[in-house]
Design an enzyme around this catalytic site. Structure first.
Site, PDB file in Angstrom:
ATOM      1  N   ARG A 107       6.639  -3.269  -2.109  1.00 57.19           N
ATOM      2  CA  ARG A 107       7.706  -3.217  -3.426  1.00 57.19           C
ATOM      3  C   ARG A 107       8.458  -1.932  -3.495  1.00 57.19           C
ATOM      4  O   ARG A 107       9.221  -1.900  -4.191  1.00 57.19           O
ATOM      5  CB  ARG A 107       6.808  -3.562  -4.727  1.00 57.19           C
ATOM      6  CG  ARG A 107       5.839  -2.579  -5.106  1.00 57.19           C
ATOM      7  CD  ARG A 107       5.094  -3.141  -6.404  1.00 57.19           C
ATOM      8  NE  ARG A 107       3.671  -2.625  -6.342  1.00 57.19           N
ATOM      9  CZ  ARG A 107       3.208  -1.535  -6.546  1.00 57.19           C
ATOM     10  NH1 ARG A 107       3.904  -0.597  -6.941  1.00 57.19           N
ATOM     11  NH2 ARG A 107       1.821  -1.335  -6.358  1.00 57.19           N
TER      12      ARG A 107
ATOM     13  N   HIS B 166      -6.403  -1.066   0.844  1.00 54.01           N
ATOM     14  CA  HIS B 166      -7.037  -2.151   0.111  1.00 54.01           C
ATOM     15  C   HIS B 166      -6.757  -3.503   0.723  1.00 54.01           C
ATOM     16  O   HIS B 166      -7.983  -4.083   1.294  1.00 54.01           O
ATOM     17  CB  HIS B 166      -5.989  -2.206  -1.143  1.00 54.01           C
ATOM     18  CG  HIS B 166      -6.010  -0.952  -1.876  1.00 54.01           C
ATOM     19  ND1 HIS B 166      -6.997  -0.455  -2.396  1.00 54.01           N
ATOM     20  CD2 HIS B 166      -4.733  -0.339  -2.458  1.00 54.01           C
ATOM     21  CE1 HIS B 166      -6.758   0.768  -3.065  1.00 54.01           C
ATOM     22  NE2 HIS B 166      -5.517   0.895  -3.009  1.00 54.01           N
TER      23      HIS B 166
ATOM     24  N   ASP C 270      -9.587   7.411  -2.782  1.00 53.79           N
ATOM     25  CA  ASP C 270      -8.361   6.907  -3.545  1.00 53.79           C
ATOM     26  C   ASP C 270      -8.151   7.598  -4.967  1.00 53.79           C
ATOM     27  O   ASP C 270      -7.750   8.728  -4.816  1.00 53.79           O
ATOM     28  CB  ASP C 270      -8.458   5.350  -3.713  1.00 53.79           C
ATOM     29  CG  ASP C 270      -7.298   4.853  -4.097  1.00 53.79           C
ATOM     30  OD1 ASP C 270      -6.354   5.464  -4.490  1.00 53.79           O
ATOM     31  OD2 ASP C 270      -7.419   3.499  -4.490  1.00 53.79           O
TER      32      ASP C 270
ATOM     33  N   HIS D   7       4.982   3.600   0.436  1.00 55.60           N
ATOM     34  CA  HIS D   7       4.048   3.491  -0.532  1.00 55.60           C
ATOM     35  C   HIS D   7       3.608   1.971  -0.813  1.00 55.60           C
ATOM     36  O   HIS D   7       2.362   1.701  -1.038  1.00 55.60           O
ATOM     37  CB  HIS D   7       4.770   3.697  -1.963  1.00 55.60           C
ATOM     38  CG  HIS D   7       3.826   3.457  -3.134  1.00 55.60           C
ATOM     39  ND1 HIS D   7       3.890   2.163  -3.826  1.00 55.60           N
ATOM     40  CD2 HIS D   7       3.023   4.350  -3.780  1.00 55.60           C
ATOM     41  CE1 HIS D   7       2.845   2.450  -4.784  1.00 55.60           C
ATOM     42  NE2 HIS D   7       2.337   3.352  -4.845  1.00 55.60           N
TER      43      HIS D   7
ATOM     44  N   HIS E 193      -0.161   1.001   1.209  1.00 52.39           N
ATOM     45  CA  HIS E 193      -0.811   0.117   0.245  1.00 52.39           C
ATOM     46  C   HIS E 193      -0.188  -1.379   0.177  1.00 52.39           C
ATOM     47  O   HIS E 193       0.699  -1.669   0.469  1.00 52.39           O
ATOM     48  CB  HIS E 193      -0.390   0.676  -1.353  1.00 52.39           C
ATOM     49  CG  HIS E 193      -0.918   1.828  -1.834  1.00 52.39           C
ATOM     50  ND1 HIS E 193       0.077   2.583  -2.430  1.00 52.39           N
ATOM     51  CD2 HIS E 193      -1.927   2.517  -1.807  1.00 52.39           C
ATOM     52  CE1 HIS E 193      -0.819   3.812  -2.879  1.00 52.39           C
ATOM     53  NE2 HIS E 193      -1.865   3.516  -2.567  1.00 52.39           N
TER      54      HIS E 193
HETATM   55 ZN   LIG Z   1      -3.652   4.623  -3.395  1.00 51.70          ZN
END
Ligand SMILES: [Zn+2]
Length: 403
Positions: free
Chosen positions: A166, A226, A277, A163, A189
């Site tokens: 973090r 991103h 997204d 993911h 991400h």
């Molecule tokens: Zn996303």
């Protein structure tokens, strides 16, 4: 059909299909400091209610819209795994199967990326109630991947996703990377929001991209989603690694993320493609146009996304996003293509040299007429064959979810 009007279909490098059903629901100010983080609270509340059948209906509608807009494959970054209370479904892949079925029903090429999501922050805190639907142990995650890999076919590729830094402890990331065999796409991400970057610097001493490059063998199998907030060294490191950046312009705008360092990244020789997204917009044309327009607004200049050998912005952006996007999705897209509408006024008098600029910068009406995936017609005359029945089902589900 004029040869000019046949172009490659666009790979969509990043999608959370369930979020399509939230489009337009989070645009009301609740606090003057509304941000990504307040949006995320609403998204969690919405996500907590969706069943496998509802996810199938939403993803089917979304994939019809993608195909009609010119996306011929999609990388689904899928983290909605379990029942609302966090318990596994009897079939641990039930939610994944809903996505796979939607792709099969609509004919879009699917790169399914089940997401490993373990912690609520860099400090390793446990998932909160709303995040429990997303969580797996490493063993459970690898079992899910193995099960899904047995279903792979020409238009279904299984990859993995972390993911974010973090949400995945370092040890777990290394265990997963050590356990996978063969070539598969790996998406993550990264550096989307400044609080995440600052937390990473505070706890790990460097920013997320620098940390990832220092701690994993990042190569062309990787896609960094991103990568908005980068320092100079990180721009160069990503380009050198051959990882693809999935730029999600309309979502980054919607969430107030920031501007990708596009010009510097192109100069460094970086690979990139586009993703829809959060699916508030489902249009490769709008993604690319606003990718360029954002840079124009930022730099107060024009015609930024080009290369020495390709000075047409539209053509550079389309072909680059297709070429690098295919590497990211690991789909065989050689027979994925679009036929544009020869009767569209926006294309009157068009020739090869101007085609892509007119497509990307010429207006808002969709110019896609026919869409072929793996050589098979899935959209004819602008319309998917199952458009009506899928839309009816989707409307029913939206009425349930919004009741
Ligand atoms: Zn996303």
């Amino acid at each position: 059909m004029s040869k000019t009007l046949k172009i490659a279909g666009m790979p969509n490098l990043h999608s959370h299909s369930f979020q399509r059903a939230m489009a337009g629901l989070t645009e009301r100010q609740t606090n003057p400091s509304d941000s990504f983080w307040t949006w995320r609270e609403l998204m969690y509340r919405f996500a907590s209610r969706i069943t496998p059948d509802q996810l199938h209906a939403i993803a089917s509608q979304l994939y019809v819209e993608m195909l009609e807009a010119g996306y011929t494959s999609v990388c689904e970054f899928h983290y909605l795994h379990h029942q609302p209370d966090g318990k596994m479904y009897a079939d641990n892949s039930a939610m994944s199967q809903a996505i796979i079925q939607a792709a099969q029903d609509t004919g879009i090429g699917l790169t399914l990326l089940p997401v490993l999501y373990m912690t609520g922050g860099f400090d390793g805190r446990a998932l909160n109630e709303q995040q429990k639907r997303f969580g797996h142990s490493v063993e459970e995650f690898l079992a899910l991947i193995a099960k899904l890999q047995s279903q792979e076919n020409e238009k279904l590729k299984i990859g993995i996703a972390f993911h974010s830094l973090r949400a995945v402890p370092e040890k777990a990331m290394h265990e997963v990377l050590a356990s996978i065999s063969g070539k598969l796409p790996i998406h993550i991400h990264i550096s989307e929001q400044m609080p995440e970057v600052n937390e990473c610097v505070a706890l790990r001493g460097v920013g997320p991209v620098q940390w990832l490059m220092d701690n994993a063998d990042v190569n062309h199998d990787w896609t960094l989603v991103h990568a908005t907030h980068l320092d100079d060294a990180e721009v160069a490191l990503i380009a050198k690694s051959k990882a693809t950046v999935a730029i999600c312009t309309t979502t980054e705008a919607n969430l107030g993320d920031g501007f990708f360092r596009l010009r510097d990244f192109i100069v460094a020789g970086g690979a990139f493609g586009i993703g829809s997204d959060s699916n508030t917009s489902v249009s490769p044309v709008e993604e690319l146009r606003w990718l360029e327009y954002g840079q124009r607004l930022l730099h107060q200049q024009r015609n930024i996304a080009v290369a020495p050998e390709q000075t047409s912005v539209g053509k550079f952006l389309w072909q680059k996003s297709v070429g690098d996007g295919r590497i990211s999705s690991q789909q065989d897209c050689s027979e994925d293509y679009l036929i544009l509408d020869e009767n569209a006024v926006a294309l009157a008098g068009v020739n090869d040299a101007m085609l892509y600029d007119r497509l990307v910068f010429g207006g808002n009406r969709c110019l896609v007429k026919d869409v072929f995936v793996a050589g098979k017609l899935v959209v004819g005359d602008g319309k998917h064959a199952a458009r009506e029945s899928i839309a009816t089902n989707y409307s029913k589900v939206l009425n349930q979810l919004l009741a």
